[in-house]
Design an enzyme around this catalytic site. Structure first.
Site, PDB file in Angstrom:
ATOM      1  N   ASN A 226       0.738  -1.158  -0.054  1.00 31.15           N
ATOM      2  CA  ASN A 226      -0.114  -0.140   0.176  1.00 31.15           C
ATOM      3  C   ASN A 226       0.961   1.178  -0.086  1.00 31.15           C
ATOM      4  O   ASN A 226       2.159   1.055   0.613  1.00 31.15           O
ATOM      5  CB  ASN A 226      -0.820   0.004   1.271  1.00 31.15           C
ATOM      6  CG  ASN A 226      -1.941  -1.116   1.213  1.00 31.15           C
ATOM      7  OD1 ASN A 226      -2.590  -1.479   0.257  1.00 31.15           O
ATOM      8  ND2 ASN A 226      -2.661  -1.322   2.408  1.00 31.15           N
ATOM      9  N   LYS A 304      13.443 -14.439  -9.453  1.00 34.73           N
ATOM     10  CA  LYS A 304      12.623 -13.575 -10.450  1.00 34.73           C
ATOM     11  C   LYS A 304      11.796 -13.991 -11.476  1.00 34.73           C
ATOM     12  O   LYS A 304      12.129 -14.992 -12.063  1.00 34.73           O
ATOM     13  CB  LYS A 304      13.520 -12.472 -10.958  1.00 34.73           C
ATOM     14  CG  LYS A 304      12.747 -11.440 -11.924  1.00 34.73           C
ATOM     15  CD  LYS A 304      13.917 -10.439 -12.472  1.00 34.73           C
ATOM     16  CE  LYS A 304      13.194  -9.303 -13.300  1.00 34.73           C
ATOM     17  NZ  LYS A 304      14.194  -8.637 -14.080  1.00 34.73           N
ATOM     18  N   ILE A 324      -4.140  -6.737  11.832  1.00 31.94           N
ATOM     19  CA  ILE A 324      -3.279  -6.604  13.021  1.00 31.94           C
ATOM     20  C   ILE A 324      -4.348  -5.550  14.000  1.00 31.94           C
ATOM     21  O   ILE A 324      -4.323  -6.135  15.101  1.00 31.94           O
ATOM     22  CB  ILE A 324      -2.010  -5.656  12.642  1.00 31.94           C
ATOM     23  CG1 ILE A 324      -0.993  -6.301  12.086  1.00 31.94           C
ATOM     24  CG2 ILE A 324      -1.144  -5.107  13.812  1.00 31.94           C
ATOM     25  CD1 ILE A 324       0.055  -5.940  11.289  1.00 31.94           C
ATOM     26  N   LYS A 359     -13.332  -3.742  13.999  1.00 33.31           N
ATOM     27  CA  LYS A 359     -12.024  -4.010  14.312  1.00 33.31           C
ATOM     28  C   LYS A 359     -11.669  -4.311  15.867  1.00 33.31           C
ATOM     29  O   LYS A 359     -10.741  -4.512  16.477  1.00 33.31           O
ATOM     30  CB  LYS A 359     -11.034  -3.021  13.986  1.00 33.31           C
ATOM     31  CG  LYS A 359     -11.097  -2.896  12.457  1.00 33.31           C
ATOM     32  CD  LYS A 359     -10.367  -3.977  11.513  1.00 33.31           C
ATOM     33  CE  LYS A 359     -10.445  -3.561  10.095  1.00 33.31           C
ATOM     34  NZ  LYS A 359      -9.568  -4.627   9.294  1.00 33.31           N
TER      35      LYS A 359
END
Length: 417
Positions: A226, A304, A324, A359
């Site tokens: 992100n 790769k 988390i 959450k």
């Protein structure tokens, strides 16, 4: 009642920004009186500041007219807030040592009012151990500090040390002027008394902060992530340390200096971040600012991945990363206050309220990232709690951090009787 600021301008190329700062403060209805150090007068004239403040500009400690009519004691008393901007390494060192060898430093030593210092200097001077030691002493003495910005400097170098823009300084001044005075602490005091623990409202508290992105490897040269600069999380860690907390900062891959007084743990992936967060418990407060990647590859390639000429992308099997914030919200060692961040592009409040319940967090700090918030220096947030939504105007990320930590300290403090 008109609020009054005494602006001390010390010598440095950034002194020219003091003129715009005065204009912005006057526009907000704040009265400004100015003091110029001897070196500052090489960059800004008393005439230009006097025109903008519509007041006399002070500078000479031994001017009999000043001492008879105003005096350094009166100057230090007749303001609601004293601001040193720019604050050079030299004046910060003299403040930390309690030296009073000119009008500016004598005022600072004589004052019983809150003081805001806004440092500006070369990047090497900023990171020098002596400067950082002086900053720690000033924080311990209850001085408010607005950290410098990153950017190009007049000397040709690039890095941390630029004076924040006048708009950001004005916003911080307004925030400090708006802080309520506590009658229980001020009883019997002339004008101002520091808060307990020398103004360090989170002394003996442990604050856990996550910041930056996580990188989830696809192969040795590619990853899923992100967007996140880490600036807001690092600013919150710095503000918590400034408030006296023991701070653990779990940082994803970012290139930012560790704030003074902060214990930093560097991680790369979401699973590493979760392990570091759990290892840091117990904590009184958790502020989960990190932009954790929602997914990772089921099996990262050891070599790769190459194009095979078919025009088809390599197949990637994705699995969900641990959440988390949700894990912490229901943890056996759950902090007393769990704060999550929500970066949204639409339906900001609606999505944040849903996240609050989902959450198990106490607060969600929601911001609209559809503009240039990611990587920028300003932020406009909304604080979403079970009691409602509190909207904050756009301000610097340092100012957001300071205001959030003040709110945290208030939430953890016992009620006044």
């Amino acid at each position: 009642m008109t609020q009054r600021v005494l602006l001390i301008v010390s010598g440095g190329i950034a002194a020219y920004k003091a003129l715009e700062l005065v204009r912005l403060l006057r526009k907000r209805g704040i009265a400004v009186r100015a003091v110029l150090t001897e070196s500052a007068q090489q960059f800004v004239t008393p005439l230009s500041l006097g025109v903008l403040t519509e007041d006399h500009v002070y500078g000479d400690m031994f001017d009999l007219k000043e001492e008879r009519e105003i005096g350094h004691i009166q100057l230090s008393r007749q303001a609601d807030l004293i601001v040193v901007a720019p604050a050079t390494a030299n004046i910060l060192a003299r403040m930390a040592a309690g030296i009073a060898d000119d009008l500016a430093t004598t005022i600072l030593l004589a004052t019983d009012k809150p003081v805001l210092a806004v440092p500006a200097m070369n990047i090497r001077m900023w990171h020098h151990r002596a400067t950082q030691r002086n900053l720690e002493q000033l924080r311990a003495d209850g001085i408010h500090l607005l950290e410098p910005d990153d950017g190009p400097m007049a000397c040709g170098e690039y890095g941390k040390g630029r004076l924040p823009e006048p708009e950001a300084i004005a916003a911080e001044i307004q925030r400090l002027l708006a802080l309520p005075k506590r009658p229980d602490l001020l009883a019997g005091q002339p004008d101002f008394a520091p808060a307990p623990n020398g103004g360090r409202a989170l002394a003996e508290r442990h604050v856990l902060v996550t910041a930056g992105p996580t990188h989830e490897p696809i192969d040795p040269v590619r990853y899923i992530a992100n967007r996140s600069s880490g600036k807001q999380g690092f600013a919150i860690a710095a503000a918590a340390a400034n408030a006296g907390a023991r701070v653990t900062l779990v940082a994803g891959p970012v290139h930012l200096p560790t704030p003074p007084g902060v214990d930093r743990i560097d991680v790369e992936t979401a699973r590493e971040m979760l392990a570091a967060v759990e290892a840091a418990l117990p904590a009184d407060v958790a502020v989960m600012v990190a932009a954790v990647a929602d997914w990772r590859t089921a099996d990262a390639a050891g070599q790769k991945l190459k194009k095979d000429g078919s025009g088809e992308p390599a197949p990637l099997a994705l699995v969900e990363n641990p959440d988390i914030l949700a894990i912490l919200g229901r943890h056996a060692q759950r902090p007393a206050l769990v704060i999550g961040f929500a970066a949204e592009t639409e339906k900001i409040a609606e999505h944040a309220q849903a996240k609050l319940t989902r959450k198990g967090a106490d607060w969600i700090v929601a911001n609209d990232v559809s503009g240039d918030v990611m990587g920028g220096d300003a932020n406009a947030v909304r604080i979403v709690t079970a009691d409602g939504i509190e909207g904050w105007e756009s301000m610097s990320k340092d100012a957001v951090a300071a205001k959030l930590i003040e709110k945290v300290a208030d939430a953890l403090s016992p009620p006044l009787h």
